[in-house]
Design a protein around this motif. Sequence first.
Motif, short mmCIF file in Angstrom:
data_model
loop_
_atom_site.label_atom_id
_atom_site.label_comp_id
_atom_site.label_asym_id
_atom_site.label_seq_id
_atom_site.Cartn_x
_atom_site.Cartn_y
_atom_site.Cartn_z
N ARG A 150 14.38 112.84 28.46
CA ARG A 150 13.83 113.14 29.78
C ARG A 150 14.22 112.08 30.81
NH1 ARG A 150 12.91 118.40 30.26
NH2 ARG A 150 10.91 119.12 29.41
N ARG A 151 14.31 110.84 30.34
CA ARG A 151 14.58 109.72 31.25
C ARG A 151 15.74 108.90 30.69
NH1 ARG A 151 9.26 106.55 32.04
NH2 ARG A 151 10.27 105.93 33.98
N SER A 179 4.90 115.56 38.56
CA SER A 179 5.85 114.68 37.88
C SER A 179 5.16 113.36 37.60
CB SER A 179 7.10 114.42 38.73
OG SER A 179 6.81 113.54 39.80
N GLU A 189 5.48 116.23 26.51
CA GLU A 189 5.82 116.18 27.94
C GLU A 189 4.85 115.30 28.72
OE1 GLU A 189 7.92 116.81 31.39
OE2 GLU A 189 8.49 117.21 29.31
N ASP A 240 6.46 110.46 38.16
CA ASP A 240 6.76 109.56 39.27
C ASP A 240 5.71 109.69 40.38
OD1 ASP A 240 9.01 108.55 38.06
OD2 ASP A 240 10.34 110.06 38.93
N ARG A 241 5.21 110.90 40.58
CA ARG A 241 4.19 111.12 41.61
C ARG A 241 2.92 110.32 41.26
NH1 ARG A 241 2.62 115.41 45.01
NH2 ARG A 241 0.98 114.58 46.35
N ARG A 251 5.66 111.82 30.75
CA ARG A 251 5.34 111.60 32.18
C ARG A 251 4.45 110.39 32.38
NH1 ARG A 251 5.05 117.61 35.04
NH2 ARG A 251 6.89 118.44 33.96
N THR A 284 5.92 106.74 32.90
CA THR A 284 6.44 106.29 34.19
C THR A 284 5.58 105.18 34.80
OG1 THR A 284 5.19 107.96 35.44
CG2 THR A 284 7.39 108.57 34.68
#
Length: 215
Positions: free
Chosen positions: A26-27, A105, A164, A107-108, A168, A171
């Motif tokens: 994913r990253r 996300s 998932e 990042d949000r 997330r 992050t």
Amino acid sequence: MEQTAMNGAPENSLEFRLLAAYVKKRRPSLPVRPGPPGASAAPQPASGRKWKGRIDRSASAAGTVLAVTDKLTAIADSVPMDPDEYQADGPDDVIDSIVELLRVSGDRLNEEMKENESLSKLLGGGFSYSTFKKVTSAFLGKVDPADIPSSKDPEQAMVALTFEVTSRLTTMDCHPMNVVMGFGARYLQENYSGWVKQHGGWEKAFATEDDEEVQ
């Protein structure tokens, strides 16, 4: 057996290695260590024949991790996660707010933590497995069964979405990725290890019809 910080699952567990591979997928720009310290560098064999079996098993395990990771990613991508409107007006709303941010996300979430004191307090120094469990369970609880493709087992979808949400959550700048992945691995062990065993292990639990035909 060594464990990650704050009582996560061991880094040499299969669940942790699967999560490490998933996060890396994913990253891809981030360095993710997939196992315990020193595990990535295999020692040179003292005897070629004696060591061959170990190498083969290691290669097989790596193949299993990659194959299962690909299928988990495809399943997670098949489940829509459109966020609801959220507001973080009080402490009782913080978990729901985190979930809705994560549905957009990871990042949000990281961005919002810099401006929201409630989020920063919960996910900063006080972040623990208990908090991780609440966030993950709430995240999974938001999934509408009607949104899961009919071709997928609901348990497969829940497992994939656990991967998932863990991805997330990595992050967050305020915590080492290995701590979050340790929490995710523990959550998988506590909630889905029985289901995985009933289906013959990770690879068989996520085998497709094409895989079964090849066998």
